[in-house]
Design an enzyme around this catalytic site. Sequence first.
Site, PDB file in Angstrom:
ATOM      1  N   HIS A  88       0.664  -8.217   1.106  1.00 61.27           N
ATOM      2  CA  HIS A  88       0.496  -6.869   1.696  1.00 61.27           C
ATOM      3  C   HIS A  88       0.825  -6.914   3.193  1.00 61.27           C
ATOM      4  CE1 HIS A  88      -1.464  -4.710  -1.738  1.00 61.27           C
ATOM      5  NE2 HIS A  88      -1.552  -5.957  -2.145  1.00 61.27           N
ATOM      6  N   TYR A 110      -8.014 -14.675   0.745  1.00 61.95           N
ATOM      7  CA  TYR A 110      -7.896 -13.822   1.927  1.00 61.95           C
ATOM      8  C   TYR A 110      -8.329 -14.606   3.173  1.00 61.95           C
ATOM      9  CZ  TYR A 110      -7.271  -9.692  -1.064  1.00 61.95           C
ATOM     10  OH  TYR A 110      -6.796  -8.785  -1.988  1.00 61.95           O
TER      11      TYR A 110
HETATM   12  C1  HEM Z   1      -5.969 -13.449  -7.535  1.00 64.50           C
HETATM   13  C2  HEM Z   1      -5.610 -12.228  -7.156  1.00 64.50           C
HETATM   14  C3  HEM Z   1      -5.239 -11.886  -5.737  1.00 64.50           C
HETATM   15  C4  HEM Z   1      -4.897 -12.677  -4.689  1.00 64.50           C
HETATM   16  C5  HEM Z   1      -4.788 -14.188  -4.665  1.00 64.50           C
HETATM   17  C6  HEM Z   1      -4.639 -11.827  -3.553  1.00 64.50           C
HETATM   18  C7  HEM Z   1      -4.248 -12.280  -2.297  1.00 64.50           C
HETATM   19  C8  HEM Z   1      -4.152 -11.497  -1.167  1.00 64.50           C
HETATM   20  C9  HEM Z   1      -3.944 -11.987   0.169  1.00 64.50           C
HETATM   21  C10 HEM Z   1      -3.777 -13.458   0.555  1.00 64.50           C
HETATM   22  C11 HEM Z   1      -3.928 -10.918   1.005  1.00 64.50           C
HETATM   23  C12 HEM Z   1      -3.757 -10.933   2.527  1.00 64.50           C
HETATM   24  C13 HEM Z   1      -5.160 -11.052   3.181  1.00 64.50           C
HETATM   25  C14 HEM Z   1      -5.163 -11.060   4.693  1.00 64.50           C
HETATM   26  O1  HEM Z   1      -4.415 -11.816   5.335  1.00 64.50           O
HETATM   27  O2  HEM Z   1      -5.966 -10.320   5.287  1.00 64.50           O
HETATM   28  C15 HEM Z   1      -4.097  -9.745   0.186  1.00 64.50           C
HETATM   29  C16 HEM Z   1      -4.128  -8.445   0.637  1.00 64.50           C
HETATM   30  C17 HEM Z   1      -4.451  -7.361  -0.139  1.00 64.50           C
HETATM   31  N1  HEM Z   1      -4.776  -7.337  -1.478  1.00 64.50           N
HETATM   32 FE1  HEM Z   1      -4.852  -8.917  -2.677  1.00 64.50          FE
HETATM   33  N2  HEM Z   1      -4.847 -10.518  -3.916  1.00 64.50           N
HETATM   34  C18 HEM Z   1      -5.220 -10.509  -5.248  1.00 64.50           C
HETATM   35  C19 HEM Z   1      -5.543  -9.423  -6.018  1.00 64.50           C
HETATM   36  C20 HEM Z   1      -5.688  -8.155  -5.544  1.00 64.50           C
HETATM   37  C21 HEM Z   1      -6.223  -7.038  -6.298  1.00 64.50           C
HETATM   38  C22 HEM Z   1      -6.725  -7.111  -7.754  1.00 64.50           C
HETATM   39  C23 HEM Z   1      -6.219  -5.967  -5.458  1.00 64.50           C
HETATM   40  C24 HEM Z   1      -6.730  -4.571  -5.698  1.00 64.50           C
HETATM   41  C25 HEM Z   1      -7.711  -4.286  -6.540  1.00 64.50           C
HETATM   42  C26 HEM Z   1      -5.663  -6.396  -4.185  1.00 64.50           C
HETATM   43  C27 HEM Z   1      -5.471  -5.593  -3.074  1.00 64.50           C
HETATM   44  C28 HEM Z   1      -5.067  -6.042  -1.846  1.00 64.50           C
HETATM   45  C29 HEM Z   1      -4.891  -5.177  -0.700  1.00 64.50           C
HETATM   46  C30 HEM Z   1      -5.078  -3.651  -0.669  1.00 64.50           C
HETATM   47  C31 HEM Z   1      -4.506  -6.006   0.364  1.00 64.50           C
HETATM   48  C32 HEM Z   1      -4.195  -5.577   1.782  1.00 64.50           C
HETATM   49  C33 HEM Z   1      -5.474  -5.602   2.591  1.00 64.50           C
HETATM   50  C34 HEM Z   1      -5.163  -5.298   4.034  1.00 64.50           C
HETATM   51  O3  HEM Z   1      -4.568  -4.240   4.286  1.00 64.50           O
HETATM   52  O4  HEM Z   1      -5.498  -6.148   4.879  1.00 64.50           O
HETATM   53  N3  HEM Z   1      -5.367  -7.728  -4.267  1.00 64.50           N
HETATM   54  N4  HEM Z   1      -4.236 -10.117  -1.140  1.00 64.50           N
END
Ligand code: HEM
Length: 335
Positions: free
Chosen positions: A48, A320
């Site tokens: 993201h 995260y």
């Molecule tokens: C094993 C599953 C998942 C992994 C490994 C993962 C991993 C990540 C990582 C590494 C980030 C960046 C975090 C940061 O640097 O602050 C991220 C951002 C994000 N993820 Fe996931 N994610 C997963 C599943 C999901 C799911 C199921 C959702 C929604 C229900 C989701 C929604 C988001 C959103 C909205 C962001 C952006 C948050 C922001 O704006 O800082 N992710 N994800």
Amino acid sequence: MKKSILCLALATLGAGQAADVHAQATPAQIVSALENKFGVYPGERRNHTKGICFTGEFQATPEAAELSRSPLFQGVPVAVTGRFSQAGGNLHIADHTPNAHGMALRFTLPDGQLHQMAMLDIPFFDVATPEGFLQKQLATTPDPATGKPDPGKVQTFKNAFPETRRLAQALADQSRIPAGYHRLSYNSIHTFMLENTEGQTTAVRWSFVPAEDQPAYLSPEQAASLDANYLLQALQTQLDAGEIRWHMQITLANDGDPLTDPSQPWSGNHKVIEAGILKLQAVNTGADAACRSINFDPLRLSDGVKASDDPVLQARSPAYAISFGKRSQEASLAQ
Ligand code: HEM
């Protein structure tokens, strides 16, 4: 137990035989797979990566307070710092690329607690486990020779994680090209447990649904002439023209609904309550915008809301944290 036997059996296989795609995926492996697939933009999120910061306000209804004792749901206006985003680790992805989109929210509660949500505009997740998430990144990493994912690896992934068919079918008729971040509905996808003042627990999922009922997605023809960064302009135009609001709707689980599998929708009739209104107040684009330095860890919850044992939800927090640690260190080194 079944899984351990399978893993043991696979561990005894000789070199050259298939690796166990269901072996436990560590958060470090997942982040490294994201970095390998998309590249690294120092100081930026590993997933993201492209996004827009905003601020707003949330006010809950009395019906929400009956379900949860959290200060989030007591009807007092609560300040919100949020971020809209494109899924994936490409900082320069064009806004009209078909994709999943995120809305992350940090609520600063009157008693000083923080409460966070990070949701998507898809109705449920494509995989049921963190292993599925890891294997998807590995299978869809472009082959250096062709610049595209290897179709054989993609097919092997789909065969090993057949649940992915469900989301593909559900989204088959959608272009996934957003008309604007303000037009999209964002879903918790995971199940959470609400606890009220009487100690009653209710399993729920929730959605933020735009107050204005306008088409959410554009056809490729409609999007063809749009700028690669039109989503920021669309938000600002809408904000200048009037309010941007979402209804928070909480869906109560029926007996037998899956509570730990984010790849399974809840089907049939459900009780849905109007839980509150989120108002977007300002969009912040500067390098110092508040959301940049937030880790929207979805397990940061206030008293009165608990996470379910969904393995994907539980795996998100450590992934995260790794991404946040790396980008924070890179940002401080760049100063
Ligand atoms: C094993 C599953 C998942 C992994 C490994 C993962 C991993 C990540 C990582 C590494 C980030 C960046 C975090 C940061 O640097 O602050 C991220 C951002 C994000 N993820 Fe996931 N994610 C997963 C599943 C999901 C799911 C199921 C959702 C929604 C229900 C989701 C929604 C988001 C959103 C909205 C962001 C952006 C948050 C922001 O704006 O800082 N992710 N994800």
